[in-house]
Structures are given as structure tokens and as C-alpha cells.
Design a protein around this motif. Structure first.
Motif, PDB file in Angstrom:
ATOM      1  N   LYS A  28       0.820  -1.219   0.000  1.00 22.92           N
ATOM      2  CA  LYS A  28       0.000   0.000   0.000  1.00 22.92           C
ATOM      3  C   LYS A  28       0.850   1.263   0.000  1.00 22.92           C
ATOM      4  O   LYS A  28       0.484   2.255  -0.605  1.00 22.92           O
ATOM      5  N   ASP A  29       2.019   1.223   0.644  1.00 24.81           N
ATOM      6  CA  ASP A  29       2.886   2.400   0.678  1.00 24.81           C
ATOM      7  C   ASP A  29       3.428   2.730  -0.706  1.00 24.81           C
ATOM      8  O   ASP A  29       3.426   3.888  -1.127  1.00 24.81           O
ATOM      9  N   VAL A  30       3.910   1.714  -1.407  1.00 21.85           N
ATOM     10  CA  VAL A  30       4.442   1.934  -2.757  1.00 21.85           C
ATOM     11  C   VAL A  30       3.311   2.393  -3.675  1.00 21.85           C
ATOM     12  O   VAL A  30       3.484   3.337  -4.457  1.00 21.85           O
ATOM     13  N   ALA A  31       2.162   1.734  -3.586  1.00 26.80           N
ATOM     14  CA  ALA A  31       1.019   2.087  -4.444  1.00 26.80           C
ATOM     15  C   ALA A  31       0.607   3.545  -4.225  1.00 26.80           C
ATOM     16  O   ALA A  31       0.345   4.264  -5.196  1.00 26.80           O
ATOM     17  N   GLU A  32       0.589   3.984  -2.973  1.00 26.70           N
ATOM     18  CA  GLU A  32       0.221   5.377  -2.681  1.00 26.70           C
ATOM     19  C   GLU A  32       1.263   6.353  -3.218  1.00 26.70           C
ATOM     20  O   GLU A  32       0.919   7.339  -3.861  1.00 26.70           O
ATOM     21  N   ARG A  33       2.530   6.079  -2.939  1.00 27.30           N
ATOM     22  CA  ARG A  33       3.584   6.993  -3.400  1.00 27.30           C
ATOM     23  C   ARG A  33       3.630   7.083  -4.921  1.00 27.30           C
ATOM     24  O   ARG A  33       3.888   8.145  -5.480  1.00 27.30           O
ATOM     25  N   GLN A  34       3.392   5.972  -5.592  1.00 34.07           N
ATOM     26  CA  GLN A  34       3.479   5.939  -7.052  1.00 34.07           C
ATOM     27  C   GLN A  34       2.150   6.220  -7.739  1.00 34.07           C
ATOM     28  O   GLN A  34       2.075   6.233  -8.965  1.00 34.07           O
ATOM     29  N   GLU A  35       1.113   6.419  -6.957  1.00 36.15           N
ATOM     30  CA  GLU A  35      -0.230   6.694  -7.477  1.00 36.15           C
ATOM     31  C   GLU A  35      -0.666   5.623  -8.472  1.00 36.15           C
ATOM     32  O   GLU A  35      -1.121   5.912  -9.575  1.00 36.15           O
ATOM     33  N   ILE A  36      -0.486   4.384  -8.046  1.00 39.93           N
ATOM     34  CA  ILE A  36      -0.910   3.215  -8.817  1.00 39.93           C
ATOM     35  C   ILE A  36      -1.975   2.519  -7.988  1.00 39.93           C
ATOM     36  O   ILE A  36      -1.807   2.363  -6.780  1.00 39.93           O
ATOM     37  N   SER A  37      -3.065   2.111  -8.613  1.00 42.75           N
ATOM     38  CA  SER A  37      -4.101   1.424  -7.842  1.00 42.75           C
ATOM     39  C   SER A  37      -3.502   0.180  -7.189  1.00 42.75           C
ATOM     40  O   SER A  37      -2.627  -0.481  -7.762  1.00 42.75           O
TER      41      SER A  37
END
Length: 131
Positions: A28-37
């Protein structure tokens, strides 16, 4: 053309490299930082794990991390894992049988040069160059 999957995989790998000292990085952290679902990110990370580029651990303290140092990854290997061959024509793809037109093909030298430029570019770029 490189799809969003290939481009996002490079971004995910950069993010994991930037946070390598933090242990396992939650999805979830990577997804949030990268704005990827989160759903699309799961698909990408599963392929990166299957390809041996990252490792994952579930449960408390779980997440993902690089299997090697950023200097040991090339952008080419990340993209080819996600996209398949970078070869511009089938006759230059790895494992392809030799083309029967090879000896007199007027376009093969052009495709070979183009393939060499693309491979040289992407395999000449290390993940560490992008961090």
C-alpha cells in the motif's frame, strides 16, 4: 511501445530501491507513493516476484524488497520481464528460428541496428541511475 505495466514496474523498482534501507516495504505504501491502484500494483509485483527481481513476505512486517542491489538491475531486464522481448521484429527475438530470408533481406540490417540501439540503451541503464 512500452505499456503502463512496464513503465509502472520501473517506477515500483525505483521506489523499492529508494526505500531499501527500511526493510520490507508494504504494498500500500508503494502504491500510494506511485499513485498506482493497489489492484494493478499487486499484478505488477506478482510478476516481479515470479521473475526473481523482488521478494515478498506476508503478515506483520511483510512487504516487498529488492533481491539485489540497485546497481545490479538493468532497466532492460525489468521491461523485458513485464513486456516480453524488446526485439522490433520476430526474426530478432530470442529463441526464434533463423529466418529463411536472412541472407537476402534488405531490411534486416536496419532492424538489427535498431535492436542494438534499444537494447544498448535499456540494458545500459541501471536501476541505480534512476534513483
Amino acid at each position: 511501445m512500452i505499456s503502463t505495466k512496464g513503465r509502472y514496474a520501473v517506477r515500483v523498482m525505483i521506489d523499492l530501491a529508494e526505500h531499501a534501507g527500511e526493510g520490507n516495504i508494504p504494498l500500500k505504501d508503494v502504491a500510494e507513493r506511485q499513485e498506482i491502484s493497489k489492484k494493478y500494483h499487486e499484478i505488477i509485483v506478482k510478476e516481479l516476484v515470479r521473475g526473481g527481481l523482488v521478494s515478498g513476505m506476508s503478515g506483520k512486517g511483510g512487504g516487498y524488497r529488492l533481491c539485489r542491489s540497485p546497481e545490479e538491475y538493468t532497466v532492460g531486464e525489468i521491461i523485458e520481464l513485464m513486456e516480453g522481448t524488446l526485439a522490433p521484429v520476430a526474426c530478432l527475438a530470442p529463441g526464434c528460428p533463423e529466418c529463411p530470408r536472412k541472407e537476402f533481406c534488405k531490411t534486416l540490417p536496419m532492424w538489427t541496428e535498431y535492436d542494438s540501439m534499444v537494447r544498448g540503451f535499456f540494458y545500459g541503464k541501471k536501476l541505480s541511475d534512476l534513483v
